[in-house]
Design a protein around this motif. Structure first.
Motif, short mmCIF file in Angstrom:
data_model
loop_
_atom_site.label_atom_id
_atom_site.label_comp_id
_atom_site.label_asym_id
_atom_site.label_seq_id
_atom_site.Cartn_x
_atom_site.Cartn_y
_atom_site.Cartn_z
N ARG A 1 -2.09 29.96 -68.25
CA ARG A 1 -1.92 28.84 -67.32
C ARG A 1 -1.71 29.35 -65.89
O ARG A 1 -2.31 28.83 -64.94
N SER A 2 -0.89 30.37 -65.73
CA SER A 2 -0.64 30.92 -64.40
C SER A 2 -1.91 31.53 -63.82
O SER A 2 -2.22 31.35 -62.63
N SER B 1 -5.00 30.72 -64.50
CA SER B 1 -5.98 29.68 -64.17
C SER B 1 -5.66 29.00 -62.85
O SER B 1 -6.56 28.45 -62.20
N LEU B 2 -4.40 29.04 -62.44
CA LEU B 2 -4.01 28.46 -61.15
C LEU B 2 -4.16 29.44 -60.00
O LEU B 2 -4.20 29.04 -58.83
N SER B 3 -4.24 30.74 -60.33
CA SER B 3 -4.24 31.78 -59.30
C SER B 3 -5.62 32.33 -58.99
O SER B 3 -5.81 32.93 -57.93
N GLY C 1 -9.01 25.58 -66.81
CA GLY C 1 -8.86 25.02 -65.48
C GLY C 1 -10.10 25.30 -64.67
O GLY C 1 -11.22 25.04 -65.11
#
Length: 423
Positions: free
Chosen positions: A251-252, A254-256, A303
């Motif tokens: 998750r981290s 995919s946001l970065s 994402g």
């Protein structure tokens, strides 16, 4: 069926349980869309970046007709075709300092390389062939009209694109752009790539090994391979075989980032939650590619980030990266053209065992035998023998349908200097 599944299912011969290498490459490329984000940077910092716009000259280069050699600017009409011609030298022209006058009948001007071609002259005779007697210049026969002259716009013409969007900026491109007087250019934003290793058996370099543990070499090879592509690299370290920890990492990431590259956890029989979790968080496909080494692989999207799940064995990590991830990341970075690894045919120095039905990437040593290029394997080819990559300077690519290779047979090779770098 997810969006990615729809795209790849339309590819002829698509079979996730026995996917040919070329089909896997085509499936990945069909799904990729580069981020449309650019930035204006000083030309001196643009090496290795990808152009976001065409470069269109506002001026001609060169900006004037000029001499390509040191010599004498003449009128071809004054030269005899079959006898020596004697002309009067009336002045000199230097690079950056033009002759202020016009060449008339029976006259010539001493010119240096790069000097503006004097008005009236149309040809340059090199200084090595003339005889000089004061201001009298004797020119031998056999000169050709317009010889040794570089014309305005011969290199670059105003209004005609010289570099296209999607081109990599190398040293030559820097020079071309500088010759146009352009101080800043529009380039694609650097691609951001997160990478990490998975597995309880992994231990960071610099710590003591516990029973059954191994040092995490994959993150070092991944960092090296990614860095050579000019991407922004984010190292998420080692992620343990724990669903919560892996979910947090994915998750981290995919946001970065624009892309995520993992090693380990995608084989049948490995921690089942890895496959399940990746599928729950995004659109992820799991493939068994008909290749050796590197059969298991995951590809998809979580994402806005594309995911490349590579095997855990060290050589398999490097092979699958070079054969699939490298090309995909270059495309995501906005590069255009043929991005496939360069290859050519050479003679195999020895017999190589091979069974039809899979593509093999054997580690090879490319060498010259007198005037002929040949290749031999590094020896042991197991997917855990990382030494074979360090000893090799190329991949020997044995095609899907090919069988055993006899000594002297031609084989395809991919030199590491062409595969490893983004160029």
């Amino acid at each position: 069926m997810t969006g990615i599944e729809r795209i790849v299912s339309c590819i002829d011969g698509y079979d996730p349980d026995a996917l040919h290498v070329e089909k896997a490459r085509a499936a990945i490329r069909a799904c990729l869309t580069p981020p449309e984000v650019s930035e204006l940077v000083p030309l001196r910092t643009a090496l290795g970046r990808v152009l976001a716009q065409d470069v269109i000259p506002a001026i001609d280069v060169p900006g004037h007709d000029n001499s390509a050699m040191d010599g004498y600017a003449v009128r071809i009409a004054d030269l005899k075709p079959d006898a020596e011609s004697v002309l009067e030298e009336i002045g000199s022209a230097f690079a950056g300092r033009a002759f202020d006058g016009r060449v008339g009948a029976g006259q010539c001007v001493r010119v240096m390389t790069g000097a503006v071609l004097p008005a009236g002259a149309d040809t340059v005779v090199i200084q090595e062939v003339v005889r000089v007697d004061g201001k009298r210049i004797a020119i031998p026969p056999g000169q050709k009209a317009q010889q040794n002259v570089r014309y305005a716009g011969e290199d670059l013409k105003a209004g005609v694109a010289v570099l296209r969007s999607g081109a990599l900026v190398g040293p030559a491109e820097l020079g071309v752009i500088a010759s146009l007087g352009i101080p800043r250019i529009s380039v694609r934003r650097r691609l951001r790539v997160v990478f990490f290793s998975t597995g309880d058996e992994l231990t960071p370099v610099g710590t003591k090994l516990g029973e059954g543990q191994i040092y995490d070499s994959n993150r070092y090879t991944l960092r090296g391979m990614l860095s050579r592509l000019g991407v922004e690299v984010l190292d998420f370290g080692i992620v343990r075989d724990d669903p919560a920890e892996l979910e947090h990492a994915l998750r981290s990431a995919s946001l970065s980032a624009d892309a995520i590259v993992t090693s380990g956890g995608v084989s049948v029989g490995e921690a089942d939650f890895v496959r399940r979790l990746m599928g729950e968080l995004g659109e992820v496909l799991f493939w068994k590619i008909a290749m050796r080494p590197g059969r298991p692989m995951a590809f998809g999207k979580i994402g806005n980030a594309f995911l490349f799940g590579l095997p855990g064995n060290p050589v398999a990590v490097m092979v699958t990266f070079y054969q699939f991830v490298r090309e995909a990341l270059l495309a995501l970075a906005g590069r255009t053209g043929d991005l496939a690894p360069p290859s050519f045919r050479v003679q195999s120095a020895a017999a190589i065992r091979k069974i039809p039905g899979r593509t093999e990437y054997q580690r090879g040593i490319l060498f010259r035998d007198n005037a002929e290029w040949k290749v031999r394997t590094t020896g042991q080819q197991g997917s855990g023998v990382l030494r074979s990559m360090a000893e090799a300077n190329c991949f020997i690519v044995l095609e899907h349908e090919r069988g055993a290779i006899a000594a002297g047979d031609p084989v395809s090779v991919q030199p590491f200097d062409g595969v490893a770098w983004g160029a």
